[in-house]
Design an enzyme around this catalytic site. Sequence first.
Site, PDB file in Angstrom:
ATOM      1  NE  ARG A   1      29.616  -1.784 -14.174  1.00 45.54           N
ATOM      2  CZ  ARG A   1      30.312  -0.922 -14.678  1.00 45.54           C
ATOM      3  NH1 ARG A   1      30.023   0.234 -13.560  1.00 45.54           N
ATOM      4  NH2 ARG A   1      30.418  -0.862 -15.348  1.00 45.54           N
TER       5      ARG A   1
ATOM      6  CG  HIS B   1      32.140   7.486 -15.947  1.00 47.05           C
ATOM      7  ND1 HIS B   1      31.726   5.849 -16.894  1.00 47.05           N
ATOM      8  CD2 HIS B   1      31.115   8.489 -16.709  1.00 47.05           C
ATOM      9  CE1 HIS B   1      30.570   6.435 -17.776  1.00 47.05           C
ATOM     10  NE2 HIS B   1      30.560   7.438 -17.187  1.00 47.05           N
TER      11      HIS B   1
ATOM     12  NE  ARG C   1      30.444   6.386 -13.093  1.00 40.39           N
ATOM     13  CZ  ARG C   1      29.842   5.961 -13.997  1.00 40.39           C
ATOM     14  NH1 ARG C   1      28.517   7.103 -14.355  1.00 40.39           N
ATOM     15  NH2 ARG C   1      29.645   4.782 -14.773  1.00 40.39           N
TER      16      ARG C   1
ATOM     17  CG  HIS D   1      32.137   2.326 -10.792  1.00 42.00           C
ATOM     18  ND1 HIS D   1      32.559   1.479 -11.117  1.00 42.00           N
ATOM     19  CD2 HIS D   1      32.093   3.125 -11.870  1.00 42.00           C
ATOM     20  CE1 HIS D   1      32.705   0.881 -12.487  1.00 42.00           C
ATOM     21  NE2 HIS D   1      32.147   2.454 -13.050  1.00 42.00           N
TER      22      HIS D   1
END
Length: 358
Positions: free
Chosen positions: A82, A118, A171, A177
């Site tokens: 991440r 997500h 995101r 991400h």
Amino acid sequence: SIKMDLLHSNGVLIIQHLQRDYRAYQDFLNFMSHVGDPRNIFSIYFPLWFQLNQVVGTKMIWVAVIGDWFNLIFKWILFGHRPYWWVQETMIYPNQSSPCLEQFPITCETGPGSPSGHAMGSSCVWYVMVTAALSYTVRWKDKSAVTLHRLTWSFLWSIFWIIQISVCISRVFIATHFPHQVVLGVFAGILVAEAFEHTPAIQTASLRMYIKTNLFLFIFALGFYLVLKLLDIDLLWSVPKAKKWCANPDWINIDTTPFAGLVRNLGALFGLGLGINSEMFITSCKGKNSCKISFRVLCIAASLATLQLYNFVKIPTHTEYLFYILSFCKSAAMPLTVVAFVPYCVHSLMRTTEKKLN
């Protein structure tokens, strides 16, 4: 490794650009990140669609659960970093001049980053909803209806892609991400949803089938984890990184760990199977009241209101195993409430009212 570092560094540049130039849209982007939260599937989308069309509602849960299970396996295989911790540990920036990425209360996810859960959850569920809505218009035969179907098709798929792009940007904006991770998530979700367009057997699955599916998903995931642990490969490697580099320890939530998502989804699938195969479901949703608009509207309103109460039920996090058990029970209770408890109560209320009127 060099190609991946280059992909990550380019992704960091995109994140910096978004955080610098799209600051005015911060609240909207944070909201879209919540829209893409897979938990909304069980608390909002499912109760709406199940009362309107039980076939679509059932498919939605299956798609969400299987899609998130594949997401977990892919995360464990791909070992995706991440952004918010990668920039702190990479050696590609000279003189330790790592870029500064802003973090938010929803940034500190603890699982691996690829593919985005997500994005994958949002795309697979919205794909189900769009295709279900279009299935009503595709039957229209006359010329004007065909034109209306084409306009509806264009409108709904435009909405679909606007939502997916917004979720993806959100995101990336919060540094959870990299861009390639959300793109992978979107297309993986679409593939899972499309696969279930050709799997009608789920509509007639028995409780035994639901239990067997749950056991298979759990045993496979746990076995995969234990086998790699014996090979000295820690699939929970991302949790210490999240705890180390998260700007605020309060933003670390056990609910974002890999096994928390697995348990939550298995609970939802079990609750759906229990509800659909219950006497309460057969009595209410298969009875004469099930065709009435008033029955469906009351069920939708009561289901949404009741499920919001579940948000006030806080599961203790001090003991990890207890958290998983209670999380499973809470997740199972939600579809069970929508499928069996609420319709049965509404059915009983309407029957009592009809008797009084007669």
